[in-house]
Write a protein that holds these residues in place. Structure first.
Motif, short mmCIF file in Angstrom:
data_model
loop_
_atom_site.label_atom_id
_atom_site.label_comp_id
_atom_site.label_asym_id
_atom_site.label_seq_id
_atom_site.Cartn_x
_atom_site.Cartn_y
_atom_site.Cartn_z
N UNK A 1 -10.48 -0.28 -4.15
CA UNK A 1 -9.66 -0.84 -5.22
C UNK A 1 -10.34 -0.67 -6.58
N UNK A 2 -11.65 -0.97 -6.63
CA UNK A 2 -12.37 -0.82 -7.90
C UNK A 2 -12.49 0.63 -8.31
N UNK A 3 -12.42 1.55 -7.33
CA UNK A 3 -12.44 2.98 -7.65
C UNK A 3 -11.03 3.48 -7.99
N UNK A 4 -10.06 2.57 -7.99
CA UNK A 4 -8.66 2.87 -8.28
C UNK A 4 -8.01 3.75 -7.22
N UNK A 5 -8.49 3.63 -6.01
CA UNK A 5 -7.88 4.31 -4.86
C UNK A 5 -7.01 3.28 -4.15
N UNK A 6 -5.89 2.96 -4.77
CA UNK A 6 -5.07 1.84 -4.34
C UNK A 6 -4.46 2.02 -2.95
N UNK A 7 -4.06 3.23 -2.62
CA UNK A 7 -3.47 3.45 -1.29
C UNK A 7 -4.48 3.15 -0.18
N UNK A 8 -5.72 3.60 -0.38
CA UNK A 8 -6.77 3.29 0.60
C UNK A 8 -6.99 1.77 0.66
N UNK A 9 -7.07 1.15 -0.50
CA UNK A 9 -7.33 -0.29 -0.56
C UNK A 9 -6.25 -1.08 0.19
N UNK A 10 -5.00 -0.71 -0.05
CA UNK A 10 -3.90 -1.40 0.62
C UNK A 10 -3.96 -1.18 2.13
N UNK A 11 -4.24 0.02 2.55
CA UNK A 11 -4.32 0.31 3.99
C UNK A 11 -5.43 -0.50 4.64
#
Length: 127
Positions: free
Chosen positions: A70-80
């Motif tokens: 999330x902090x790296x702005x990889x939102x799809x990974x974070x949500x998964x």
């Protein structure tokens, strides 16, 4: 043939020491991941937390992977990762929630009984 035997012997020696080294290796990897996060190297930290999750299956590593993604702005990974983490919590959650509810209802019944038995509470003894 001699080389193959030497390699096999070396591999056997390494795997024999692996359980003792794995605990310190795990601690070192966790510390390294946190250091990467503190240095604002979120992708590297996420990769390490993901590897820790794969290797040890501790939910905290999955959660940390989600946060670092999330902090790296990889939102799809974070949500998964968060969905997977919450799914784990659902599996463990109902039993823990039932225990808490049971404990709370037992405490409430106890308080209700005390007040019903002595409606004045502690004031009745202060005359």
């Amino acid at each position: 043939m001699l080389i193959v035997q030497g390699v096999a012997l070396a591999m056997a020696m390494v795997t024999a020491d692996a359980p003792a080294a794995s605990a310190s290796s795990k601690e070192q990897r966790v510390a390294a991941a946190y250091q990467q996060f503190e240095k604002q190297r979120h992708v590297e930290a996420a990769l390490e937390f993901e590897a820790l999750w794969r290797d040890f299956k501790e939910p905290r590593f999955l959660f940390n992977a989600a946060v670092t993604r999330y902090t790296a702005r990889h939102y799809a990974h974070a949500v998964a990762y968060l969905n997977e983490y919450l799914a784990l919590a659902e599996v463990k959650g109902p039993t823990a929630m039932r225990r808490r509810r049971s404990s709370r209802s037992r405490d409430a019944r106890s308080r209700a009984c005390r007040s019903a038995c002595n409606p004045m509470g502690s004031r009745a003894h202060r005359r």
